[in-house]
Design a protein around this motif. Sequence first.
Motif, short mmCIF file in Angstrom:
data_model
loop_
_atom_site.label_atom_id
_atom_site.label_comp_id
_atom_site.label_asym_id
_atom_site.label_seq_id
_atom_site.Cartn_x
_atom_site.Cartn_y
_atom_site.Cartn_z
N ILE A 196 0.84 -1.21 0.00
CA ILE A 196 0.00 0.00 0.00
C ILE A 196 0.87 1.26 0.00
O ILE A 196 0.57 2.24 -0.68
CB ILE A 196 -0.94 0.00 1.22
CG1 ILE A 196 -1.81 -1.25 1.21
CG2 ILE A 196 -1.82 1.23 1.23
CD1 ILE A 196 -2.63 -1.44 2.44
N VAL A 197 1.97 1.23 0.75
CA VAL A 197 2.88 2.38 0.77
C VAL A 197 3.45 2.63 -0.62
O VAL A 197 3.61 3.78 -1.05
CB VAL A 197 4.01 2.13 1.79
CG1 VAL A 197 5.15 3.12 1.59
CG2 VAL A 197 3.47 2.25 3.21
N ASN A 245 4.91 10.42 6.03
CA ASN A 245 5.72 9.29 6.48
C ASN A 245 6.34 9.57 7.84
O ASN A 245 6.28 8.74 8.76
CB ASN A 245 6.81 9.01 5.44
CG ASN A 245 7.67 7.81 5.83
OD1 ASN A 245 7.23 6.90 6.52
ND2 ASN A 245 8.90 7.81 5.37
N MET A 246 6.94 10.75 7.99
CA MET A 246 7.65 11.06 9.24
C MET A 246 6.69 11.33 10.39
O MET A 246 6.99 11.03 11.55
CB MET A 246 8.59 12.24 9.02
CG MET A 246 9.64 12.01 7.95
SD MET A 246 10.52 10.41 8.11
CE MET A 246 11.53 10.70 9.56
N ILE A 247 5.51 11.90 10.09
CA ILE A 247 4.51 12.06 11.14
C ILE A 247 4.06 10.70 11.65
O ILE A 247 3.94 10.46 12.86
CB ILE A 247 3.30 12.88 10.62
CG1 ILE A 247 3.70 14.34 10.40
CG2 ILE A 247 2.12 12.79 11.59
CD1 ILE A 247 2.64 15.17 9.70
N SER A 286 -1.76 9.30 6.00
CA SER A 286 -1.02 9.31 7.26
C SER A 286 -1.25 8.02 8.04
O SER A 286 -0.32 7.49 8.66
CB SER A 286 -1.44 10.51 8.12
OG SER A 286 -1.15 11.73 7.47
N LEU A 287 -2.48 7.50 7.99
CA LEU A 287 -2.77 6.22 8.65
C LEU A 287 -1.97 5.09 8.01
O LEU A 287 -1.43 4.22 8.71
CB LEU A 287 -4.26 5.92 8.57
CG LEU A 287 -4.70 4.55 9.13
CD1 LEU A 287 -4.39 4.44 10.62
CD2 LEU A 287 -6.19 4.31 8.88
N VAL A 288 -1.87 5.12 6.68
CA VAL A 288 -1.09 4.10 5.97
C VAL A 288 0.36 4.12 6.44
O VAL A 288 0.95 3.08 6.77
CB VAL A 288 -1.16 4.34 4.44
CG1 VAL A 288 -0.10 3.50 3.71
CG2 VAL A 288 -2.54 4.01 3.92
N ALA A 292 10.37 -5.31 -1.85
CA ALA A 292 9.96 -5.76 -3.17
C ALA A 292 8.45 -5.64 -3.32
O ALA A 292 7.93 -5.29 -4.39
CB ALA A 292 10.41 -7.21 -3.40
N SER A 293 7.72 -5.91 -2.23
CA SER A 293 6.27 -5.73 -2.25
C SER A 293 5.90 -4.26 -2.45
O SER A 293 4.93 -3.93 -3.15
CB SER A 293 5.65 -6.24 -0.94
OG SER A 293 5.90 -7.62 -0.77
N SER A 294 6.69 -3.37 -1.85
CA SER A 294 6.46 -1.94 -2.06
C SER A 294 6.67 -1.58 -3.53
O SER A 294 5.92 -0.77 -4.09
CB SER A 294 7.42 -1.13 -1.17
OG SER A 294 7.27 0.25 -1.40
N LEU A 295 7.67 -2.20 -4.14
CA LEU A 295 7.92 -1.96 -5.56
C LEU A 295 6.75 -2.44 -6.42
O LEU A 295 6.32 -1.76 -7.35
CB LEU A 295 9.21 -2.67 -5.98
CG LEU A 295 9.68 -2.46 -7.42
CD1 LEU A 295 9.99 -1.00 -7.68
CD2 LEU A 295 10.90 -3.33 -7.70
N VAL A 296 6.21 -3.61 -6.07
CA VAL A 296 5.05 -4.12 -6.79
C VAL A 296 3.86 -3.16 -6.62
O VAL A 296 3.11 -2.89 -7.56
CB VAL A 296 4.68 -5.53 -6.30
CG1 VAL A 296 3.36 -6.00 -6.90
CG2 VAL A 296 5.78 -6.52 -6.64
N GLY A 297 3.68 -2.65 -5.39
CA GLY A 297 2.62 -1.68 -5.15
C GLY A 297 2.78 -0.44 -6.01
O GLY A 297 1.80 0.13 -6.51
#
Length: 485
Positions: free
Chosen positions: A226-227, A248-250, A303-305, A344-349
């Motif tokens: 999701i990210v 992200n930082m919050i 932000s929740l993500v 790698a999952s982030s890359l797929v997302g």
Amino acid sequence: MGFVLKDMKREHVLAALAYGFFLAVTSVTLWGGYLRFLPGPENPDFLVLEYFARSAALPVSLAVSGVVAFRHPKARRWRSPVLSWALFLAGALLAALRHSGLVLPEWSLVAAGACFGWGSGLMFGALQEVVAAQKVFTAGIVVFAAAGISALLFFAVEALPTSVAPWASLFALAPAAVLLARAAWKCAPKVHPLFDTVPEQRRDRCREAARELWRPLLCVAFSAFIVGIVRVESLSGGGSIDQTNESNMIGLFAASIALLATWRLLYERVTLMRLYQILFPLTATAFLLLPLLDGTFHQMVRSLVFLVFSVTSSLMVVSCARTARNQSLAPVFVYGFFAGMVYASSLVGSVVGLLVGAGRGVGLAELSVVALVAVYVLSVAMVMPHKGRAARSQAGAGEGRSVASAGSAGDVVSAGCAVVAERYGLSRREAEVLGLLARGRDVPYVAEELVISKSTVRTHVKSIFAKTGVHSRQELIDLVESIEA
């Protein structure tokens, strides 16, 4: 939270600072914040290529680091923080040359992204060694404190003039992170077997590590997926990198405060796997809401993500450190495999997000189906393995009560535990706990393996101590090893 932080020693503070400084650097480099300082409009196609080069270099670097650490666990020069900084400087040099207006080929931007991604993977591996050297409870404190430190440093750098911020990150925070990482490594405990020996049965230990981590991997990988979708919106949405990094930082800072405030309670009463189970529905809900909302509500969901991913990724570091200690495997190998799959999952997302933005047949209906399938698979995965796991533990304990069977299998520890259990009249459950303690497992691991609470494990440990007349785990291990089956 104060009761947790007051237990930190010098080596813990150094480790937290090193990790925190490095996470702050990645917020500006690895996640693309430096792009906004380049002069003039960039070719959108090469911006996409740069993003994917950077996003792909990170998991590849982690995977390569893990494989090399598995084959050569004592070789450390190739993953030195200094080498990581050299790669950051190479990427920074390419970015600086483009910033100066010098005409460079378009691929130079792609090369800069690849340098940042690869350098980040090496540095993550080096820092994982420092974290894994600590006890599990302390490792959690270090990681969560580092998350808060990185968020504060990020906002401090963002307060600087726009022309100064990225270079302050690369030429001030990055070298500080390298120096702190080297100092933390020198202070880290070196007494654990993973720093001194190479296990003879590494493949068996790898299988055990995979059994411990595959369910958390599914949960964290879905959050990363999701990210990846959210991050690629920074490119397709007109360059909202600032907003994405701030979200992200919050989320990271909020996760740090929440985890530090509750870590002692969570560590004592809740297994890590249970935390993943609690967090996953939040991830799935955010995934379903993301395409439906816009404006302020969309930003809140983003932000929740990041909040959920920050929590799960922080827990990921602790889970990998614990598994590395329990299985006496190189921490870089365990983390490289786990984190490599996650990123790698982030890359797929990101690929999916790019297809959605381009309108190539992937929309709300398709994403909803993916989310619902993921919820179903994760729900089954979180529940089903427990029973099989408990059955294997009970079967193993039943076999362990026979000295002849254990001896024929060549398992000296099992044979010794069986003799101790019979000689001192331990119950079946106490025998199971003894078998795991004799192999160096900690209380959270025993609790999760046997599907019981940590307080129940401690009750069994006290009973075992009372029956055998020992006063510490080391004395208990010595007792098991002293018995000739």
